[in-house]
Scaffold this motif. Structure first.
Motif, PDB file in Angstrom:
ATOM      1  N   CYS A 337       0.855  -1.177   0.000  1.00 18.08           N
ATOM      2  CA  CYS A 337       0.000   0.000   0.000  1.00 18.08           C
ATOM      3  C   CYS A 337       0.895   1.232   0.000  1.00 18.08           C
ATOM      4  O   CYS A 337       1.687   1.432   0.923  1.00 18.08           O
ATOM      5  CB  CYS A 337      -0.939   0.010   1.200  1.00 18.08           C
ATOM      6  SG  CYS A 337      -2.043   1.435   1.251  1.00 18.08           S
ATOM      7  N   CYS A 338       0.805   2.035  -1.044  1.00 23.40           N
ATOM      8  CA  CYS A 338       1.685   3.192  -1.201  1.00 23.40           C
ATOM      9  C   CYS A 338       0.837   4.407  -1.552  1.00 23.40           C
ATOM     10  O   CYS A 338      -0.106   4.318  -2.346  1.00 23.40           O
ATOM     11  CB  CYS A 338       2.725   2.932  -2.289  1.00 23.40           C
ATOM     12  SG  CYS A 338       3.908   4.267  -2.524  1.00 23.40           S
ATOM     13  N   TYR A 339       1.191   5.535  -0.947  1.00 25.24           N
ATOM     14  CA  TYR A 339       0.472   6.778  -1.208  1.00 25.24           C
ATOM     15  C   TYR A 339       1.318   7.796  -1.963  1.00 25.24           C
ATOM     16  O   TYR A 339       0.779   8.625  -2.682  1.00 25.24           O
ATOM     17  CB  TYR A 339      -0.002   7.400   0.108  1.00 25.24           C
ATOM     18  CG  TYR A 339      -1.035   6.572   0.834  1.00 25.24           C
ATOM     19  CD1 TYR A 339      -2.359   6.574   0.434  1.00 25.24           C
ATOM     20  CD2 TYR A 339      -0.678   5.780   1.925  1.00 25.24           C
ATOM     21  CE1 TYR A 339      -3.314   5.816   1.098  1.00 25.24           C
ATOM     22  CE2 TYR A 339      -1.622   5.018   2.589  1.00 25.24           C
ATOM     23  CZ  TYR A 339      -2.943   5.042   2.175  1.00 25.24           C
ATOM     24  OH  TYR A 339      -3.884   4.289   2.826  1.00 25.24           O
ATOM     25  N   HIS A 340       2.627   7.758  -1.775  1.00 22.23           N
ATOM     26  CA  HIS A 340       3.495   8.753  -2.420  1.00 22.23           C
ATOM     27  C   HIS A 340       4.747   8.052  -2.949  1.00 22.23           C
ATOM     28  O   HIS A 340       5.326   7.189  -2.282  1.00 22.23           O
ATOM     29  CB  HIS A 340       3.894   9.855  -1.441  1.00 22.23           C
ATOM     30  CG  HIS A 340       2.728  10.670  -0.962  1.00 22.23           C
ATOM     31  ND1 HIS A 340       2.086  11.595  -1.750  1.00 22.23           N
ATOM     32  CD2 HIS A 340       2.087  10.686   0.236  1.00 22.23           C
ATOM     33  CE1 HIS A 340       1.102  12.147  -1.074  1.00 22.23           C
ATOM     34  NE2 HIS A 340       1.073  11.616   0.140  1.00 22.23           N
ATOM     35  N   ALA A 341       5.181   8.465  -4.134  1.00 18.06           N
ATOM     36  CA  ALA A 341       6.373   7.890  -4.751  1.00 18.06           C
ATOM     37  C   ALA A 341       7.639   8.616  -4.359  1.00 18.06           C
ATOM     38  O   ALA A 341       8.743   8.077  -4.493  1.00 18.06           O
ATOM     39  CB  ALA A 341       6.233   7.898  -6.276  1.00 18.06           C
ATOM     40  N   VAL A 342       7.515   9.842  -3.873  1.00 14.02           N
ATOM     41  CA  VAL A 342       8.679  10.671  -3.556  1.00 14.02           C
ATOM     42  C   VAL A 342       8.551  11.171  -2.128  1.00 14.02           C
ATOM     43  O   VAL A 342       7.472  11.598  -1.705  1.00 14.02           O
ATOM     44  CB  VAL A 342       8.807  11.867  -4.532  1.00 14.02           C
ATOM     45  CG1 VAL A 342       9.957  12.771  -4.126  1.00 14.02           C
ATOM     46  CG2 VAL A 342       8.994  11.373  -5.959  1.00 14.02           C
ATOM     47  N   ASN A 343       9.654  11.096  -1.397  1.00 12.82           N
ATOM     48  CA  ASN A 343       9.716  11.646  -0.046  1.00 12.82           C
ATOM     49  C   ASN A 343      11.053  12.371   0.082  1.00 12.82           C
ATOM     50  O   ASN A 343      12.121  11.760   0.004  1.00 12.82           O
ATOM     51  CB  ASN A 343       9.599  10.537   1.009  1.00 12.82           C
ATOM     52  CG  ASN A 343       9.437  11.080   2.412  1.00 12.82           C
ATOM     53  OD1 ASN A 343       9.840  12.206   2.707  1.00 12.82           O
ATOM     54  ND2 ASN A 343       8.851  10.291   3.292  1.00 12.82           N
ATOM     55  N   TRP A 344      10.988  13.694   0.274  1.00 12.33           N
ATOM     56  CA  TRP A 344      12.212  14.490   0.277  1.00 12.33           C
ATOM     57  C   TRP A 344      13.042  14.268   1.531  1.00 12.33           C
ATOM     58  O   TRP A 344      14.205  14.678   1.585  1.00 12.33           O
ATOM     59  CB  TRP A 344      11.876  15.973   0.153  1.00 12.33           C
ATOM     60  CG  TRP A 344      11.135  16.287  -1.100  1.00 12.33           C
ATOM     61  CD1 TRP A 344       9.839  16.669  -1.237  1.00 12.33           C
ATOM     62  CD2 TRP A 344      11.655  16.208  -2.442  1.00 12.33           C
ATOM     63  NE1 TRP A 344       9.509  16.839  -2.555  1.00 12.33           N
ATOM     64  CE2 TRP A 344      10.612  16.576  -3.323  1.00 12.33           C
ATOM     65  CE3 TRP A 344      12.906  15.876  -2.975  1.00 12.33           C
ATOM     66  CZ2 TRP A 344      10.788  16.607  -4.698  1.00 12.33           C
ATOM     67  CZ3 TRP A 344      13.069  15.906  -4.351  1.00 12.33           C
ATOM     68  CH2 TRP A 344      12.011  16.274  -5.189  1.00 12.33           C
ATOM     69  N   TYR A 345      12.504  13.627   2.547  1.00 10.45           N
ATOM     70  CA  TYR A 345      13.259  13.385   3.774  1.00 10.45           C
ATOM     71  C   TYR A 345      14.165  12.154   3.671  1.00 10.45           C
ATOM     72  O   TYR A 345      14.820  11.803   4.645  1.00 10.45           O
ATOM     73  CB  TYR A 345      12.314  13.215   4.959  1.00 10.45           C
ATOM     74  CG  TYR A 345      11.742  14.508   5.471  1.00 10.45           C
ATOM     75  CD1 TYR A 345      12.463  15.326   6.336  1.00 10.45           C
ATOM     76  CD2 TYR A 345      10.481  14.938   5.082  1.00 10.45           C
ATOM     77  CE1 TYR A 345      11.945  16.518   6.801  1.00 10.45           C
ATOM     78  CE2 TYR A 345       9.948  16.131   5.538  1.00 10.45           C
ATOM     79  CZ  TYR A 345      10.689  16.913   6.395  1.00 10.45           C
ATOM     80  OH  TYR A 345      10.175  18.092   6.852  1.00 10.45           O
ATOM     81  N   TYR A 346      14.199  11.510   2.514  1.00 10.84           N
ATOM     82  CA  TYR A 346      15.034  10.318   2.383  1.00 10.84           C
ATOM     83  C   TYR A 346      16.525  10.635   2.365  1.00 10.84           C
ATOM     84  O   TYR A 346      17.341   9.705   2.323  1.00 10.84           O
ATOM     85  CB  TYR A 346      14.642   9.527   1.135  1.00 10.84           C
ATOM     86  CG  TYR A 346      13.662   8.419   1.446  1.00 10.84           C
ATOM     87  CD1 TYR A 346      14.096   7.220   1.999  1.00 10.84           C
ATOM     88  CD2 TYR A 346      12.313   8.582   1.220  1.00 10.84           C
ATOM     89  CE1 TYR A 346      13.201   6.215   2.304  1.00 10.84           C
ATOM     90  CE2 TYR A 346      11.410   7.582   1.518  1.00 10.84           C
ATOM     91  CZ  TYR A 346      11.856   6.395   2.060  1.00 10.84           C
ATOM     92  OH  TYR A 346      10.968   5.392   2.371  1.00 10.84           O
TER      93      TYR A 346
END
Length: 760
Positions: A337-346
């Motif tokens: 289950c995924c909502y976002h493909a990008v996370n800038w905190y990575y």
């Protein structure tokens, strides 16, 4: 079962929410006594009474007299305050850490001569991390409530980079499975997954329970109830039965379904025709998204699909909307289950304590060495490519060396930490300098000696102008105005004056007493060659054998004298700041905040860190050799000055991990450490690295002469004067940082347009 379900839904959320000071990504740091008061004031009445001993208003109003012991919130504060919490009210630096090892690392950051390191050297309890950090390490197998928009820039980028071609391959495999007839169930599964991977956001892939036939026979309507993450941290959420229905027997432990699955002919048709192609597609998508760092959720999604979902019976998989609810009855398990493909905190993501960028750049070291030593004839890669990969490989190796130094120092006593920092603190730069001098001496190329001097000057300029400047800008934009200990900054400034004065003393001496020699002189008047004005090029001070007396009898003894006095001044600075006047830094470990060494789980043990240090040093030497071997085509570029290459690429690339550390300190309102990062490196360049190069040249003559060109001389002196003026008031803001960066860029422009050294 009904009571249990209701208790899950209505459970208090005190333990599941981070306290305000727990959100370290916002950069909030609280005074110790204020934390104690907030710890009690923010708790409900029933938990406030649990603080021991009972609180009295008189004690609460007297900071530092009383430290309450809160059941969970206070403990969580101690764990998260390790991100360099300090107090500036009385110029006292109070360190709070979750264990003794972290406390030692933080204390070493404030010690003169020790490498400043931001990252943790021990594992932090996952349950005590902020929600932002927890999200980075989620396995995408938990259905959580989502209220934001799913159509975001990152999700659209996913469709353009990955979604369309992954979906297309699934569609082709689906057609292939339908053609085989026996693989029709897998064809239907690929058809569903084709639409899923085109836009997976807000959708979930679920596994039906082992007793799905009996379950759905008795309960034809099913509903997915998302569970709290803290109800089941290690497993995926289970679809629980409704309180209105009768309890379902324990179907999770029913007869396994793997045996019938592996006895099917269609399974082997799928593994031979469909799965290999999808495995290649998912592996490629996983690799690309992992290297991009910020798209790591896409990498997790592809890895989970490849390792788990595609190896399950197709009839056990169901694709539905995450927010879709049906009447209850069946047991299912969320797989994806995924909502976002990008996370800038990575950019905070770590693997075994190693930052993800350092992990991704490590293969570059292998590639650099392979093409550098195997492809001798430049058949597969040009010299420019080899130079670029070798320089880029210095970045992760510098990170591993820094991590190893910080790990050993944090787990050892002061003496061992000082020896390790003195031994390996400058190993990155020294490896390159010595390698370049040796290669230039063997090839008879005097240009490499000038490149080394340019790199030394570039490191000095970058550490006293660019690193403090960029940290002031970023920190000032977030915190408006930042304060630092002007007394400790004054010590560093004094050492910088001594360093620059000592390093450039032979240069000033040679200009005062040397003979100016010019080549290619022409008479501008066109008259008698013995009179009139002349135009000359390539003017320099004669320090060759023709001027034996000046160089060998005067300049060389001065160089040896300076090379002896500078390390002595460095040792005196260590004694002054660490022993006799350590109160300047006033480092204080908060009482009750350190749990002890036995509770710390270090990422790297001392022996492992030492082994990594040695291996990284050897690899650094090899990469430096490749760099110097293939630098000549870069130096031969007519439009770029060789000075510019030395003061930028060769000087600042090894310092990239230090720049990142300084920026992180500034973001957490600890501008003192940001300034110390640059000052410490600059002082070590002048007081340790240059004397070591002189000592090396004394035992093995490689032609290194401690005489710098005029541009190096005046740029360094002007930079030190400017920095001392900026540091006078103990305050910093983005305007002062902009001034330093602009001056640094002006000096870089001067180097860019300067002619290359004579004879190069």
């Amino acid at each position: 079962m009904s009571t249990d379900t209701e208790s899950r839904r209505r459970r208090p959320t005190i333990d599941s929410q981070d306290s305000p000071w727990d959100q370290d990504h916002r950069g909030g740091h609280l005074h110790g006594s204020m934390c104690d008061r907030l710890c009690v004031a923010s708790l409900p009445s029933e938990l406030r009474d649990a603080c021991t001993p009972p609180l009295s208003p008189s004690l609460l109003s007297r900071p530092g007299v009383y430290t309450p012991k809160c059941p969970s919130t206070h403990t969580r504060l101690g764990a998260h305050a390790s991100d360099d919490v300090w107090e500036d009210a009385t110029n006292k630096t109070t360190i709070r850490a979750e264990n003794e090892v972290e406390a030692n690392k933080l204390a070493n950051n404030y010690r003169f001569g020790f490498r400043k390191w931001k990252s943790h050297v021990t594992e932090r309890p996952f349950e005590d991390r902020s929600d932002v950090v927890k999200e980075l390490y989620s396995e995408l197998n938990v259905i959580k409530p989502h209220t934001g928009h799913l159509i975001t820039c990152g999700n659209v980028v996913y469709v353009l980079l990955f979604g369309w071609w992954v979906s297309l391959v699934y569609l082709l495999v689906s057609i292939l499975m339908f053609i085989t007839i026996i693989g029709v169930p897998y064809g239907k599964m690929c058809w569903k997954l084709s639409w899923y991977f085109l836009w997976p956001f807000g959708k979930s892939i679920q596994e039906l329970g082992g007793g799905v036939g009996r379950c759905c026979g008795r309960f034809p309507h099913c509903e997915a109830i998302p569970e709290d993450v803290e109800d089941n941290e290690d497993a995926s959420p289970i679809l629980l039965p409704s309180p209105t229905e009768e309890p379902i027997p324990d179907l999770l432990h029913g007869p396994p379904q793997h045996k019938p699955y592996w006895h099917r002919v269609g399974t082997y048709v799928w593994l031979l025709l469909g799965y290999p192609l999808l495995a290649v597609v998912h592996s490629l998508a996983c690799l690309i998204s992992w290297l991009l760092v910020f798209t790591i959720p896409v990498a997790k999604m592809n890895a989970r699909t490849l390792a788990s979902i595609l190896l399950m019976p197709p009839e056990n998989l169901s694709v539905s909307t995450c927010s879709k609810r049906k009447p209850q009855g069946c047991e299912t398990r969320a797989l994806l289950c995924c909502y976002h493909a990008v996370n800038w905190y990575y950019y905070k993501y770590t693997v075994d304590g190693i930052n993800v960028f350092a992990v991704n750049l490590l293969p570059l070291v292998i590639v650099s060495l392979v093409i550098g030593y195997v492809d001798k004839g430049n058949q597969f890669a040009s010299s420019e490519v080899k130079f670029a990969t070798a320089v880029g490989s210095i970045i992760p190796l510098s990170y591993y060396i820094g991590m190893g130094i910080a790990s050993i120092s944090a787990q050892s006593n002061f003496a061992v930490g000082a020896v390790v920092n003195a031994t390996f603190g400058s190993i990155t730069e020294m490896t390159f300098y010595i390698t370049a001098l040796l290669r230039g001496h063997r090839a008879g190329n005097a240009c490499l000696q000038e490149i080394v001097k340019s790199a030394l000057t570039g490191t000095l300029l970058g550490c006293i102008l660019f690193i403090p400047g960029i940290c002031m800008i970023i920190g000032g934009l977030r915190h408006r105005e930042q304060r630092f200990n002007s007394r400790s900054a004054g010590v560093s400034s004094a050492l910088l004056f001594i360093s620059v004065g000592g390093v450039f003393a032979p240069t000033l001496f040679s200009k005062a007493y040397g003979n100016l020699v010019c080549d290619n002189c022409t008479n501008s008047t066109g008259g008698n060659t013995t009179s009139g004005s002349f135009v000359c090029r390539n003017c320099h001070y004669d320090l060759s054998e023709n001027n034996y007396t000046l160089f060998h009898s005067h300049i060389q003894p001065l160089v040896y004298t300076v090379s002896f006095l500078l390390p002595v001044a460095y040792i005196i600075g260590l004694i002054f700041t660490l022993k006799t006047h350590s109160h300047i830094y006033d480092i204080h470990v908060g009482e009750g905040e350190v749990t002890g060494h036995h509770g710390a789980v270090v990422h790297w043990s001392r022996w492992r860190a030492l082994a990594i240090l040695i291996i990284a040093t050897l690899l650094m030497s090899a990469c430096a050799d490749v760099t110097t071997e293939h630098i000549q085509p870069i130096l031969s570029q007519p439009n770029i000055s060789q000075y510019f290459i030395g003061v930028t690429v060769l000087a600042m690339v090894p310092e990239i991990p230090e720049i990142v550390n300084g920026i992180q300190f500034a973001l957490q309102n600890n501008i003192s450490l940001s300034l110390e990062v640059g000052s410490c490196i600059a002082v070590q360049v002048c007081m340790l690295q240059i004397p070591l190069l002189v000592l090396f040249n004394a035992f093995y003559d490689v032609g290194f002469v401690l005489i710098f060109c005029d541009l190096h001389l005046w740029a360094s002196i002007f930079s030190v004067v400017l920095v001392n003026y900026i540091f006078m008031d103990g305050k910093s803001d983005y305007f002062q940082g902009t001034a330093l960066v602009v001056v640094y860029l002006i000096l870089l422009a001067s180097y860019f347009f300067a002619p290359s050294p004579a004879g190069c």
